[in-house]
Design a protein around this motif. Structure first.
Motif, PDB file in Angstrom:
ATOM      1  N   GLN A 178      35.169 -32.959  35.683  1.00 31.62           N
ATOM      2  CA  GLN A 178      35.013 -33.649  34.398  1.00 31.62           C
ATOM      3  C   GLN A 178      35.657 -32.843  33.270  1.00 31.62           C
ATOM      4  O   GLN A 178      36.174 -33.414  32.315  1.00 31.62           O
ATOM      5  CB  GLN A 178      33.530 -33.924  34.121  1.00 31.62           C
ATOM      6  CG  GLN A 178      33.307 -34.882  32.978  1.00 31.62           C
ATOM      7  CD  GLN A 178      33.863 -36.304  33.222  1.00 31.62           C
ATOM      8  OE1 GLN A 178      33.160 -37.162  33.707  1.00 31.62           O
ATOM      9  NE2 GLN A 178      35.120 -36.561  32.876  1.00 31.62           N
ATOM     10  N   SER A 179      35.638 -31.491  33.422  1.00 34.87           N
ATOM     11  CA  SER A 179      36.208 -30.655  32.348  1.00 34.87           C
ATOM     12  C   SER A 179      37.738 -30.711  32.324  1.00 34.87           C
ATOM     13  O   SER A 179      38.356 -30.351  31.330  1.00 34.87           O
ATOM     14  CB  SER A 179      35.745 -29.195  32.494  1.00 34.87           C
ATOM     15  OG  SER A 179      36.478 -28.574  33.548  1.00 34.87           O
ATOM     16  N   ILE A 180      38.368 -31.133  33.416  1.00 37.99           N
ATOM     17  CA  ILE A 180      39.842 -31.129  33.426  1.00 37.99           C
ATOM     18  C   ILE A 180      40.445 -32.535  33.286  1.00 37.99           C
ATOM     19  O   ILE A 180      41.655 -32.699  33.333  1.00 37.99           O
ATOM     20  CB  ILE A 180      40.422 -30.454  34.698  1.00 37.99           C
ATOM     21  CG1 ILE A 180      39.999 -31.217  35.969  1.00 37.99           C
ATOM     22  CG2 ILE A 180      40.032 -28.980  34.775  1.00 37.99           C
ATOM     23  CD1 ILE A 180      40.864 -30.886  37.173  1.00 37.99           C
ATOM     24  N   THR A 181      39.599 -33.560  33.153  1.00 36.80           N
ATOM     25  CA  THR A 181      40.152 -34.918  33.015  1.00 36.80           C
ATOM     26  C   THR A 181      39.345 -35.740  32.018  1.00 36.80           C
ATOM     27  O   THR A 181      38.132 -35.526  31.870  1.00 36.80           O
ATOM     28  CB  THR A 181      40.184 -35.652  34.374  1.00 36.80           C
ATOM     29  OG1 THR A 181      40.769 -36.958  34.176  1.00 36.80           O
ATOM     30  CG2 THR A 181      38.811 -35.811  34.988  1.00 36.80           C
ATOM     31  N   LYS A 182      40.047 -36.673  31.395  1.00 38.09           N
ATOM     32  CA  LYS A 182      39.348 -37.608  30.501  1.00 38.09           C
ATOM     33  C   LYS A 182      38.907 -38.852  31.263  1.00 38.09           C
ATOM     34  O   LYS A 182      38.176 -39.684  30.715  1.00 38.09           O
ATOM     35  CB  LYS A 182      40.276 -38.016  29.349  1.00 38.09           C
ATOM     36  CG  LYS A 182      40.534 -36.896  28.357  1.00 38.09           C
ATOM     37  CD  LYS A 182      40.991 -37.492  27.018  1.00 38.09           C
ATOM     38  CE  LYS A 182      41.094 -36.463  25.920  1.00 38.09           C
ATOM     39  NZ  LYS A 182      42.028 -35.350  26.232  1.00 38.09           N
ATOM     40  N   LEU A 183      39.382 -38.995  32.499  1.00 37.85           N
ATOM     41  CA  LEU A 183      38.973 -40.179  33.267  1.00 37.85           C
ATOM     42  C   LEU A 183      37.472 -40.114  33.539  1.00 37.85           C
ATOM     43  O   LEU A 183      36.942 -39.040  33.836  1.00 37.85           O
ATOM     44  CB  LEU A 183      39.705 -40.229  34.618  1.00 37.85           C
ATOM     45  CG  LEU A 183      41.207 -40.524  34.586  1.00 37.85           C
ATOM     46  CD1 LEU A 183      41.767 -40.507  36.001  1.00 37.85           C
ATOM     47  CD2 LEU A 183      41.485 -41.859  33.905  1.00 37.85           C
ATOM     48  N   PRO A 184      36.789 -41.254  33.437  1.00 43.88           N
ATOM     49  CA  PRO A 184      35.372 -41.238  33.794  1.00 43.88           C
ATOM     50  C   PRO A 184      35.190 -40.970  35.292  1.00 43.88           C
ATOM     51  O   PRO A 184      36.043 -41.342  36.092  1.00 43.88           O
ATOM     52  CB  PRO A 184      34.904 -42.653  33.434  1.00 43.88           C
ATOM     53  CG  PRO A 184      36.129 -43.489  33.355  1.00 43.88           C
ATOM     54  CD  PRO A 184      37.267 -42.573  33.006  1.00 43.88           C
ATOM     55  N   ILE A 185      34.079 -40.320  35.615  1.00 47.20           N
ATOM     56  CA  ILE A 185      33.794 -39.999  37.020  1.00 47.20           C
ATOM     57  C   ILE A 185      32.691 -40.902  37.547  1.00 47.20           C
ATOM     58  O   ILE A 185      31.669 -41.120  36.894  1.00 47.20           O
ATOM     59  CB  ILE A 185      33.382 -38.508  37.148  1.00 47.20           C
ATOM     60  CG1 ILE A 185      34.623 -37.638  36.985  1.00 47.20           C
ATOM     61  CG2 ILE A 185      32.680 -38.234  38.484  1.00 47.20           C
ATOM     62  CD1 ILE A 185      34.345 -36.161  37.037  1.00 47.20           C
ATOM     63  N   ILE A 186      32.932 -41.403  38.750  1.00 46.98           N
ATOM     64  CA  ILE A 186      31.915 -42.174  39.467  1.00 46.98           C
ATOM     65  C   ILE A 186      31.599 -41.386  40.737  1.00 46.98           C
ATOM     66  O   ILE A 186      32.517 -40.963  41.452  1.00 46.98           O
ATOM     67  CB  ILE A 186      32.471 -43.577  39.810  1.00 46.98           C
ATOM     68  CG1 ILE A 186      32.712 -44.356  38.512  1.00 46.98           C
ATOM     69  CG2 ILE A 186      31.514 -44.339  40.735  1.00 46.98           C
ATOM     70  CD1 ILE A 186      33.781 -45.394  38.610  1.00 46.98           C
ATOM     71  N   VAL A 187      30.320 -41.152  40.989  1.00 50.10           N
ATOM     72  CA  VAL A 187      29.950 -40.396  42.182  1.00 50.10           C
ATOM     73  C   VAL A 187      29.641 -41.397  43.295  1.00 50.10           C
ATOM     74  O   VAL A 187      28.763 -42.243  43.160  1.00 50.10           O
ATOM     75  CB  VAL A 187      28.740 -39.480  41.911  1.00 50.10           C
ATOM     76  CG1 VAL A 187      28.370 -38.700  43.166  1.00 50.10           C
ATOM     77  CG2 VAL A 187      29.056 -38.511  40.774  1.00 50.10           C
ATOM     78  N   LYS A 188      30.395 -41.304  44.388  1.00 54.23           N
ATOM     79  CA  LYS A 188      30.243 -42.267  45.495  1.00 54.23           C
ATOM     80  C   LYS A 188      29.525 -41.612  46.667  1.00 54.23           C
ATOM     81  O   LYS A 188      30.013 -40.615  47.211  1.00 54.23           O
ATOM     82  CB  LYS A 188      31.621 -42.752  45.964  1.00 54.23           C
ATOM     83  CG  LYS A 188      31.576 -43.660  47.188  1.00 54.23           C
ATOM     84  CD  LYS A 188      32.963 -44.192  47.525  1.00 54.23           C
ATOM     85  CE  LYS A 188      32.949 -45.193  48.667  1.00 54.23           C
ATOM     86  NZ  LYS A 188      32.909 -44.575  49.988  1.00 54.23           N
ATOM     87  N   GLY A 189      28.348 -42.191  47.009  1.00 54.96           N
ATOM     88  CA  GLY A 189      27.609 -41.651  48.147  1.00 54.96           C
ATOM     89  C   GLY A 189      26.213 -41.202  47.774  1.00 54.96           C
ATOM     90  O   GLY A 189      25.579 -40.447  48.509  1.00 54.96           O
ATOM     91  N   VAL A 190      25.731 -41.688  46.643  1.00 59.04           N
ATOM     92  CA  VAL A 190      24.364 -41.347  46.200  1.00 59.04           C
ATOM     93  C   VAL A 190      23.374 -42.302  46.878  1.00 59.04           C
ATOM     94  O   VAL A 190      23.604 -43.507  46.908  1.00 59.04           O
ATOM     95  CB  VAL A 190      24.258 -41.480  44.656  1.00 59.04           C
ATOM     96  CG1 VAL A 190      22.820 -41.318  44.197  1.00 59.04           C
ATOM     97  CG2 VAL A 190      25.182 -40.477  43.968  1.00 59.04           C
ATOM     98  N   LEU A 191      22.275 -41.739  47.411  1.00 62.93           N
ATOM     99  CA  LEU A 191      21.276 -42.584  48.085  1.00 62.93           C
ATOM    100  C   LEU A 191      19.852 -42.294  47.627  1.00 62.93           C
ATOM    101  O   LEU A 191      18.912 -42.922  48.121  1.00 62.93           O
ATOM    102  CB  LEU A 191      21.366 -42.379  49.609  1.00 62.93           C
ATOM    103  CG  LEU A 191      22.590 -42.977  50.318  1.00 62.93           C
ATOM    104  CD1 LEU A 191      22.657 -42.511  51.763  1.00 62.93           C
ATOM    105  CD2 LEU A 191      22.580 -44.502  50.260  1.00 62.93           C
TER     106      LEU A 191
END
Ligand SMILES: Cc1cc2nc3c(=O)[nH]c(=O)nc-3n(C[C@H](O)[C@H](O)[C@H](O)COP(=O)(O)O)c2cc1C
Ligand SMILES: CCCCC(=O)C(=O)O
Length: 407
Positions: free
Chosen positions: A262-275
């Motif tokens: 997140q610190s190196i990009t402005k793109l939003p992050i989506i976390v895939k694999g949360v249960l």
């Protein structure tokens, strides 16, 4: 009644799957259809939907049904989206390009896998070839799924490339520190045919050892099948993919790395694999803007919850925190989409059905898969008394009491 080995004129996603089972070669078909180990979670993903019952509302003027919505602020025509699946050229020579064109035509969101057989640049370019029709709502949307490599410089360079060409979010897959054990792939010694490559890693400075691993694989596959089995026992006892993951993907990945990305990009992050609720909270703390509730289509840890069963606790944990929650795994019918949205998912993503569509008829097959599900969803909305996405709510669904066996 069609014979079991006859291709059907597809009127449901199940028909597309049936056809793919007839036409695909076993190496690719097994790779696509397998879950891990006993494949309990793979079955559960679909069965869990059948344990939910719908509570329809009546007399609500459903003469017009509108499925448009937004994903992280981007307008799309529908909450039905495409999950990342690796190596789509195994299904059809046009592979990811065909999927991108179909997604763009339908103004739906596509997530491209890091492990695509077409580069991130060529895939989004194919999507952008499709002229946008402005008489219907929504725009095409492309997100990029990131596997975090041990080589962080390579990971960062991939992020820069996808930022540059217009992907709008990074979907970081967090359930694959090692590859789940898919028995059919082990038996088949799963191989990517030599004329295909992991296209994102073909640049000079980052020629990845996948090629070398596949090279080894080719050498093995040049000998006869019995020798091949014997060789595998001695050499690796796993598919080339599992070996590649061990060599390249960083199993030490942890929440600090999500913050680093997140610190190196402005793109939003989506976390895939949360249960779980616990991890949903940590995802929010790490700065994620979206959570994709996923068990990787039952291909990683066998025995985990079906995604539709895990969804409510994730939603409860992040309520009011401004994070969008999505779901994939076992979505096959319009009523599945309605049930997931009624529980609170913002969108659902399809993995295998897109591959079955690709195998059936390339771009037209993916369009057909998307369209069949879209039409089913619109009908389910109308029959449940919903004209727009905002009409769908928690009161439309409850846990059923009828045993599945009697359905
Ligand atoms: C053949 C295949 C390849 C996949 N490759 C990836 C991948 O590269 N990255 C990833 O995050 N998930 C991958 N997945 C998982 C999907 O993104 C998704 O979570 C899953 O397929 C959803 O379940 P469904 O197939 O029941 O719709 C893959 C799944 C399949 C079936
Ligand atoms: C690291 C695994 C890459 C492909 C994949 O995600 C899958 O086969 O499920």
């Amino acid at each position: 009644m069609a014979r079991r080995d006859q291709r059907l004129v597809p009127i449901s996603l199940a028909d597309l799957e049936h056809n793919a089972h007839i036409t695909m070669d076993l190496n690719a078909l097994d790779y696509y259809r397998s879950g891990a180990n006993d494949m309990q979670t793979l079955r559960d993903n679909q069965e869990a939907f059948t344990r939910l019952r719908l509570r329809p509302r009546i007399l609500r003027d459903v003469s017009k049904v509108d499925t448009q919505t937004t994903l992280l602020g981007h307008p799309v025509a529908s909450p039905i989206c495409i999950s990342p699946t690796a190596m789509q050229r195994l299904a059809n020579d046009e592979g990811e390009k065909a999927t991108a064109r179909a997604a763009a035509k339908a103004k739906k969101c596509m997530i491209l896998s890091s492990w695509s057989t077409t580069s991130a640049e060529d895939t989004i370019a194919a999507g952008k070839e499709i002229p946008v029709q402005h008489d219907t709502p929504g725009l095409p949307l492309f997100w990029f799924q990131l596997y975090v490599y041990k080589d962080r410089a390579m990971t960062e360079s991939l992020i820069r490339r996808v930022e540059k060409v217009g992907y709008k979010a990074l979907v970081i897959t967090v359930d694959t520190p090692f590859l789940g054990r898919r028995l059919a792939d082990v038996r088949n010694v799963f191989t990517l045919p030599s004329h295909m490559s992991m296209a994102n890693f073909e640049t000079k400075e980052s020629k990845v050892t996948m090629a070398n691993i596949l090279k080894q694989e080719e050498d093995i596959s040049n000998i006869n099948i019995n020798e091949k089995a014997a060789e595998v026992k001695v050499v690796r006892q796993e598919s080339s993919l599992a070996a590649y993951v061990v060599s390249q993907i960083d199993p030490s990945l942890n929440w600090k790395d999500i913050e680093w990305i997140q610190s190196i990009t402005k793109l939003p992050i989506i976390v895939k694999g949360v249960l779980t609720a616990e991890d949903a909270e940590l995802a929010v703390k790490s700065g994620a803007k979206g959570i994709l509730v996923s068990n990787h289509g039952g291909r990683q840890l066998d025995g985990v919850l079906a995604t539709i069963d895990a969804l409510p606790e994730v939603l409860d944990a992040v309520k009011g925190k401004g994070v969008e929650v999505y779901l994939d795994g076992g979505v096959r019918k319009g009523t599945d989409v309605l049930k997931a949205l009624a529980l609170g998912a913002r969108a659902v993503f399809l993995g295998r059905p897109i591959l079955w569509g690709l195998a059936h008829d390339g771009e037209a097959g993916v369009s057909l898969a998307l369209d069949l599900l879209q039409k089913e969803f619109e009908l389910a909305m109308a029959l449940a008394g919903c004209c727009k996405i905002a009409d769908i709510n928690r009161a439309h669904v409850q846990h059923g009491t009828t045993p599945t066996s009697r359905l």
